[in-house]
Motif scaffolding. Structure first.
Motif, PDB file in Angstrom:
ATOM      1  N   SER A 194      -2.103   9.353  -4.128  1.00 29.99           N
ATOM      2  CA  SER A 194      -2.759   8.495  -3.142  1.00 29.99           C
ATOM      3  C   SER A 194      -3.347   7.237  -3.762  1.00 29.99           C
ATOM      4  O   SER A 194      -3.851   7.264  -4.891  1.00 29.99           O
ATOM      5  CB  SER A 194      -3.885   9.284  -2.458  1.00 29.99           C
ATOM      6  OG  SER A 194      -4.714   8.443  -1.681  1.00 29.99           O
ATOM      7  N   SER A 195      -3.332   6.162  -2.995  1.00 30.60           N
ATOM      8  CA  SER A 195      -3.960   4.919  -3.443  1.00 30.60           C
ATOM      9  C   SER A 195      -5.462   5.080  -3.610  1.00 30.60           C
ATOM     10  O   SER A 195      -6.104   4.296  -4.326  1.00 30.60           O
ATOM     11  CB  SER A 195      -3.675   3.802  -2.439  1.00 30.60           C
ATOM     12  OG  SER A 195      -4.185   4.133  -1.154  1.00 30.60           O
ATOM     13  N   ILE A 230       2.657   7.232  -5.475  1.00 31.92           N
ATOM     14  CA  ILE A 230       1.293   6.754  -5.200  1.00 31.92           C
ATOM     15  C   ILE A 230       1.359   5.902  -3.941  1.00 31.92           C
ATOM     16  O   ILE A 230       1.565   4.685  -3.990  1.00 31.92           O
ATOM     17  CB  ILE A 230       0.735   5.947  -6.387  1.00 31.92           C
ATOM     18  CG1 ILE A 230       0.886   6.750  -7.691  1.00 31.92           C
ATOM     19  CG2 ILE A 230      -0.744   5.604  -6.148  1.00 31.92           C
ATOM     20  CD1 ILE A 230       0.496   5.987  -8.933  1.00 31.92           C
ATOM     21  N   LEU A 231       1.215   6.577  -2.806  1.00 28.97           N
ATOM     22  CA  LEU A 231       1.387   5.902  -1.524  1.00 28.97           C
ATOM     23  C   LEU A 231       0.088   5.285  -1.037  1.00 28.97           C
ATOM     24  O   LEU A 231      -0.953   5.958  -1.012  1.00 28.97           O
ATOM     25  CB  LEU A 231       1.911   6.895  -0.478  1.00 28.97           C
ATOM     26  CG  LEU A 231       3.431   7.065  -0.408  1.00 28.97           C
ATOM     27  CD1 LEU A 231       4.029   7.455  -1.745  1.00 28.97           C
ATOM     28  CD2 LEU A 231       3.799   8.085   0.665  1.00 28.97           C
ATOM     29  N   ASP A 249       0.945  -3.037  -5.419  1.00 30.19           N
ATOM     30  CA  ASP A 249       2.060  -3.808  -5.975  1.00 30.19           C
ATOM     31  C   ASP A 249       3.230  -2.838  -6.160  1.00 30.19           C
ATOM     32  O   ASP A 249       3.255  -2.046  -7.096  1.00 30.19           O
ATOM     33  CB  ASP A 249       1.660  -4.423  -7.315  1.00 30.19           C
ATOM     34  CG  ASP A 249       2.804  -5.183  -7.982  1.00 30.19           C
ATOM     35  OD1 ASP A 249       3.913  -5.235  -7.401  1.00 30.19           O
ATOM     36  OD2 ASP A 249       2.597  -5.702  -9.095  1.00 30.19           O
ATOM     37  N   ALA A 250       4.187  -2.887  -5.245  1.00 27.18           N
ATOM     38  CA  ALA A 250       5.318  -1.959  -5.263  1.00 27.18           C
ATOM     39  C   ALA A 250       6.559  -2.574  -5.907  1.00 27.18           C
ATOM     40  O   ALA A 250       7.688  -2.189  -5.592  1.00 27.18           O
ATOM     41  CB  ALA A 250       5.635  -1.500  -3.839  1.00 27.18           C
ATOM     42  N   SER A 251       6.350  -3.492  -6.828  1.00 26.52           N
ATOM     43  CA  SER A 251       7.482  -4.177  -7.476  1.00 26.52           C
ATOM     44  C   SER A 251       8.438  -3.194  -8.152  1.00 26.52           C
ATOM     45  O   SER A 251       9.662  -3.351  -8.094  1.00 26.52           O
ATOM     46  CB  SER A 251       6.968  -5.182  -8.513  1.00 26.52           C
ATOM     47  OG  SER A 251       6.150  -6.151  -7.922  1.00 26.52           O
ATOM     48  N   PHE A 259       5.806   6.105  -8.913  1.00 26.49           N
ATOM     49  CA  PHE A 259       5.986   4.838  -8.210  1.00 26.49           C
ATOM     50  C   PHE A 259       4.857   4.576  -7.220  1.00 26.49           C
ATOM     51  O   PHE A 259       4.441   5.475  -6.489  1.00 26.49           O
ATOM     52  CB  PHE A 259       7.301   4.848  -7.422  1.00 26.49           C
ATOM     53  CG  PHE A 259       8.533   4.937  -8.275  1.00 26.49           C
ATOM     54  CD1 PHE A 259       9.165   3.792  -8.751  1.00 26.49           C
ATOM     55  CD2 PHE A 259       9.079   6.179  -8.585  1.00 26.49           C
ATOM     56  CE1 PHE A 259      10.313   3.884  -9.527  1.00 26.49           C
ATOM     57  CE2 PHE A 259      10.218   6.286  -9.362  1.00 26.49           C
ATOM     58  CZ  PHE A 259      10.846   5.128  -9.834  1.00 26.49           C
ATOM     59  N   VAL A 260       4.390   3.322  -7.191  1.00 26.27           N
ATOM     60  CA  VAL A 260       3.503   2.850  -6.136  1.00 26.27           C
ATOM     61  C   VAL A 260       4.362   2.449  -4.942  1.00 26.27           C
ATOM     62  O   VAL A 260       5.383   1.769  -5.094  1.00 26.27           O
ATOM     63  CB  VAL A 260       2.669   1.635  -6.608  1.00 26.27           C
ATOM     64  CG1 VAL A 260       2.083   0.870  -5.423  1.00 26.27           C
ATOM     65  CG2 VAL A 260       1.549   2.093  -7.538  1.00 26.27           C
ATOM     66  N   ILE A 261       3.949   2.895  -3.748  1.00 27.45           N
ATOM     67  CA  ILE A 261       4.637   2.528  -2.507  1.00 27.45           C
ATOM     68  C   ILE A 261       3.624   1.819  -1.614  1.00 27.45           C
ATOM     69  O   ILE A 261       2.607   2.406  -1.228  1.00 27.45           O
ATOM     70  CB  ILE A 261       5.215   3.772  -1.793  1.00 27.45           C
ATOM     71  CG1 ILE A 261       6.183   4.517  -2.721  1.00 27.45           C
ATOM     72  CG2 ILE A 261       5.909   3.364  -0.498  1.00 27.45           C
ATOM     73  CD1 ILE A 261       7.396   3.722  -3.159  1.00 27.45           C
TER      74      ILE A 261
END
Length: 343
Positions: free
Chosen positions: A130-131, A179-180, A292-294, A245-247
């Protein structure tokens, strides 16, 4: 045929994920607590919509707080993919129930990973991070941003994140952390602020209530559509190598802006109906989350399809229909829950 096992299948994300996987021809197994028996409305349509015998949905009773159940279930099902979405996921509630939150949200992840290790199944594992783990960290937040959790929920999620990484490194499990950032939909629980706003505003529009009580209107979040985000979960488990991954959408909006737009869609002035209730403030507040979902865009070829305004329109429209049904029942003499303090 691939098999998937989903914890938290009756929740918002679980229902969208089950829908996605069934559409891809998976056999889907979901974990359901006894107390969730009457809370399956988000997935009830899946039994009717998927008649293809190659796309099957099965529910299993179990509890993330009981280790043996997880081991037995995984040995019996032998899934190819495990999506761990089950948790006590309400941040404000975690301050009232910190021990329970730590047990289910944190240790529940450990129990599931240990069940994979003990059974020796070759399942790929997705951990719903989680964010909120970033907490007070300055934006934008990416995979390299240090965590600064500001709630028992966030702290439990940090533990779950690191234990998933540990099992990946120690036992060579294919374990990914997604990491949504905040993701919403018409299926969002009514105690979460976005849905609380769309439910309250549409009831006000139809004269079913006059006030909506909220907490910190200045908190800013990166809001996306849950249907887009579960696709990212699936993509992570299709990669050659497990990773984290960040989403996120890369945009941030305040709770005040969300409320203002919802009320404006209904030709209402939010200032006339929204009141602040200090009970909804957190003991430690998270001021801004901006993802930042780059990396996900680059490595997964993922990007959000539904924008902020479209998301608000989707949720408001669905809740207006719900409020209209409530009004019809009320006019017919049936009572309904219109508590403006819900949540």
């Amino acid at each position: 045929m691939k098999k998937a096992f989903i914890t938290g299948i009756t929740g918002q994300d679980g229902s969208y994920l089950a829908e996605l996987l069934l559409g891809k021809g998976y056999e889907v197994h979901g974990l359901i607590r006894r107390s969730s028996t009457f809370n399956t409305d988000r997935i009830d349509h899946l039994y009717k919509d998927f008649h293809d015998p190659q796309a099957r949905l099965y529910l299993h009773y179990g509890d993330l707080s009981v280790s043996g159940q997880m081991t037995d279930l995984l040995y019996e099902i032998n899934p190819d993919e495990i999506y761990h979405l089950g948790a006590q996921s309400h941040v404000r509630v975690s301050f009232d129930m910190p021990e329970y939150t730590g047990d289910v949200t944190g240790l529940g992840t450990l129990r599931l990973l240990e069940a994979i290790r003990r059974t020796g199944i070759k399942a790929r594992f997705y951990q719903a991070s989680s964010s909120e783990m970033f907490g007070a960290a300055p934006p934008p937040q990416c995979e390299d941003t240090p965590f600064q959790p500001q709630s028992p929920y966030a702290a439990a999620k940090v533990y779950a994140y690191y234990i998933a990484r540990n099992y990946r490194q120690a036992y060579n499990l294919f374990a990914c952390n997604g990491i949504l950032f905040n993701h919403e939909s018409p299926r969002r629980g009514e105690t979460f602020v976005t849905r609380k706003i769309t439910r309250g505003a549409t009831q006000i529009k139809l004269g079913l209530r006059d006030k909506l009580y909220l907490g910190n209107l200045e908190a800013k979040r990166d809001w996306g559509f849950a249907g887009d985000y579960v696709e990212a979960m699936w993509m992570m488990l299709q990669q050659d190598k497990a990773d984290d991954f960040v989403i996120a959408t890369g945009e941030t909006h305040s709770v005040r802006e969300f409320a203002e737009k919802v009320f404006a869609l209904l030709d209402l002035d939010y200032q006339k109906h929204v009141e602040i209730d200090p009970r909804y403030f957190r003991p430690t507040e998270v001021d801004i989350l901006l993802g930042d979902a780059s990396k996900a865009r680059r490595s997964l070829n993922w990007e959000p399809k539904v924008g902020f305004d479209e998301l608000i329109g989707m949720m408001t429209s669905a809740d207006l229909e719900l409020a209209q049904r409530e009004k019809t029942l009320l006019d017919a003499g049936y009572a309904c829950n219109l508590n403006p303090h819900l949540g």
